[in-house]
Design a protein around this motif. Sequence first.
Motif, mmCIF file in Angstrom:
data_model
loop_
_atom_site.group_PDB
_atom_site.id
_atom_site.type_symbol
_atom_site.label_atom_id
_atom_site.label_comp_id
_atom_site.label_asym_id
_atom_site.label_seq_id
_atom_site.Cartn_x
_atom_site.Cartn_y
_atom_site.Cartn_z
ATOM 1 N N PRO A 1 0.944 -1.229 0.136
ATOM 2 C CA PRO A 1 0.214 -0.081 -0.532
ATOM 3 C C PRO A 1 0.431 1.523 -0.363
ATOM 4 C CG PRO A 1 0.100 -0.717 2.325
ATOM 5 C CD PRO A 1 1.032 -1.718 0.763
ATOM 6 N N ASP A 2 2.180 1.138 -0.856
ATOM 7 C CA ASP A 2 3.147 2.367 -0.433
ATOM 8 C C ASP A 2 3.158 3.063 -2.127
ATOM 9 O OD1 ASP A 2 5.017 4.179 0.502
ATOM 10 O OD2 ASP A 2 6.650 2.995 -0.231
ATOM 11 N N TRP A 3 1.689 3.472 -1.662
ATOM 12 C CA TRP A 3 1.269 4.274 -3.238
ATOM 13 C C TRP A 3 1.810 5.752 -2.604
ATOM 14 C CZ3 TRP A 3 -3.008 1.677 -6.024
ATOM 15 C CH2 TRP A 3 -2.748 0.554 -6.602
ATOM 16 N N PRO A 4 2.282 6.141 -3.800
ATOM 17 C CA PRO A 4 2.257 8.431 -3.253
ATOM 18 C C PRO A 4 1.324 8.817 -3.250
ATOM 19 C CG PRO A 4 3.313 7.625 -5.226
ATOM 20 C CD PRO A 4 2.597 6.173 -4.697
ATOM 21 N N ALA A 5 0.005 7.945 -3.950
ATOM 22 C CA ALA A 5 -1.676 8.697 -4.003
ATOM 23 C C ALA A 5 -2.839 7.725 -3.527
ATOM 24 C CB ALA A 5 -1.409 9.266 -5.467
ATOM 25 N N PRO A 6 -3.855 7.625 -3.701
ATOM 26 C CA PRO A 6 -5.252 7.051 -3.580
ATOM 27 C C PRO A 6 -5.154 6.158 -4.410
ATOM 28 C CG PRO A 6 -5.800 9.599 -2.880
ATOM 29 C CD PRO A 6 -4.458 9.541 -3.140
ATOM 30 N N ALA A 7 -4.786 7.088 -6.125
ATOM 31 C CA ALA A 7 -4.958 5.159 -7.710
ATOM 32 C C ALA A 7 -3.438 5.387 -8.341
ATOM 33 C CB ALA A 7 -5.808 6.637 -7.744
ATOM 34 N N LEU A 8 -4.134 4.275 -8.735
ATOM 35 C CA LEU A 8 -2.722 3.586 -9.835
ATOM 36 C C LEU A 8 -3.529 3.382 -10.664
ATOM 37 C CD1 LEU A 8 0.093 2.972 -10.668
ATOM 38 C CD2 LEU A 8 -0.943 0.647 -9.352
ATOM 39 N N THR A 9 -3.342 3.865 -12.299
ATOM 40 C CA THR A 9 -3.798 3.026 -13.104
ATOM 41 C C THR A 9 -2.838 2.294 -14.382
ATOM 42 O OG1 THR A 9 -5.067 5.481 -13.322
ATOM 43 C CG2 THR A 9 -4.599 3.939 -14.970
ATOM 44 N N ILE A 10 -3.050 1.361 -14.412
ATOM 45 C CA ILE A 10 -2.669 0.106 -15.535
ATOM 46 C C ILE A 10 -2.965 0.531 -16.660
ATOM 47 C CG2 ILE A 10 -1.316 -2.173 -16.160
ATOM 48 C CD1 ILE A 10 -1.683 -2.032 -12.387
ATOM 49 N N HIS A 11 -2.309 0.624 -17.686
ATOM 50 C CA HIS A 11 -2.834 0.775 -19.293
ATOM 51 C C HIS A 11 -2.046 -0.443 -20.406
ATOM 52 C CE1 HIS A 11 -0.098 4.140 -20.524
ATOM 53 N NE2 HIS A 11 -0.271 4.867 -19.254
ATOM 54 N N GLY A 12 -2.498 -0.658 -20.963
ATOM 55 C CA GLY A 12 -2.128 -0.848 -22.556
ATOM 56 C C GLY A 12 -3.214 -1.554 -23.466
ATOM 57 N N PRO A 13 -2.550 -2.272 -23.790
ATOM 58 C CA PRO A 13 -3.477 -3.169 -25.231
ATOM 59 C C PRO A 13 -4.376 -3.810 -24.616
ATOM 60 C CG PRO A 13 -1.124 -3.485 -25.601
ATOM 61 C CD PRO A 13 -1.088 -2.418 -24.118
ATOM 62 N N PRO A 14 -4.816 -4.673 -25.441
ATOM 63 C CA PRO A 14 -6.204 -5.625 -24.903
ATOM 64 C C PRO A 14 -5.127 -6.611 -24.884
ATOM 65 C CG PRO A 14 -7.394 -4.392 -26.783
ATOM 66 C CD PRO A 14 -5.799 -3.724 -26.859
ATOM 67 N N ALA A 15 -5.458 -7.285 -24.077
ATOM 68 C CA ALA A 15 -4.931 -8.808 -23.109
ATOM 69 C C ALA A 15 -3.414 -8.667 -23.172
ATOM 70 C CB ALA A 15 -5.330 -9.687 -24.543
ATOM 71 N N CYS A 16 -3.623 -7.908 -22.411
ATOM 72 C CA CYS A 16 -2.317 -7.420 -22.687
ATOM 73 C C CYS A 16 -1.492 -7.962 -20.808
ATOM 74 C CB CYS A 16 -0.858 -6.377 -22.641
ATOM 75 S SG CYS A 16 -2.477 -5.095 -21.309
ATOM 76 N N GLY A 17 -2.531 -8.503 -19.941
ATOM 77 C CA GLY A 17 -2.519 -9.149 -18.437
ATOM 78 C C GLY A 17 -2.902 -7.789 -17.687
ATOM 79 N N LYS A 18 -3.955 -6.717 -18.072
ATOM 80 C CA LYS A 18 -4.065 -6.079 -16.928
ATOM 81 C C LYS A 18 -4.364 -6.290 -16.161
ATOM 82 C CE LYS A 18 -5.971 -2.733 -19.787
ATOM 83 N NZ LYS A 18 -5.851 -3.433 -21.348
#
Length: 227
Positions: free
Chosen positions: A40-57
């Motif tokens: 939980p050591d994130w510097p903000a309340p949110a994190l976005t993981i982005h990438g193309p379809p079927a990339c493992g998101k």
Amino acid sequence: MNRASSQLTLPLPTRAALGRDDFVIGEANRAAVAWVDRWPDWPAPALTIHGPPACGKSHLATVWQLRADAVPVGDVAALVEASDLPPALLLEAADDYLASAEPAPLFHLYNRLAETGGHLLLTARTAPSRWTIDLPDLRSRLVAAPAVAIGAPDDDLLAALLAKLFADRQLKVSDDVISYLLPRIDRSFATARRLVDRLDAAALRARAPVTVPLARRVLADLDNETS
């Protein structure tokens, strides 16, 4: 037992392995894995993981969901009004959500999480800086929060991904088959999944294992479809 040795041609159910140890790590997704492991050591309340379809998101989001005991977001407005807000939330396809919904509830949800020390993991095809967000305050928060991309796989990651996809379908495939496929397919997660689907179906029809000659025929069929 190789599925193709069965005398039946009915497809067996497949099970995608979605645990942390099942996630194939390479240069394309190493940074995203590191951010998930950093929770939980994130510097903000949110994190976005982005990438193309079927990339493992979705796979990586599931890993985090299990680790953080996160709740998938359904009705954002209802969550905002809830007296007890779960400390960890998951919103998949966030870019699609914001393209079709009012942004204010997500803005209020973000603020509540910030006040309570909670976290929100978002997945999307593109980074928040490219989303259409009509509420400037929400846009500034999401753009300021960490966003990490999953890129196209290199040969090592693609080979490991093919091996995992075959294993998910209970198919035993030799290294020769994977070595044959690697230089002949697009470097994309979606292509790997589509190819394994087609090879699985072809092996079932032929009642034979997945071999280099079968892979050659399936690739030729795919090329003809796109030409």
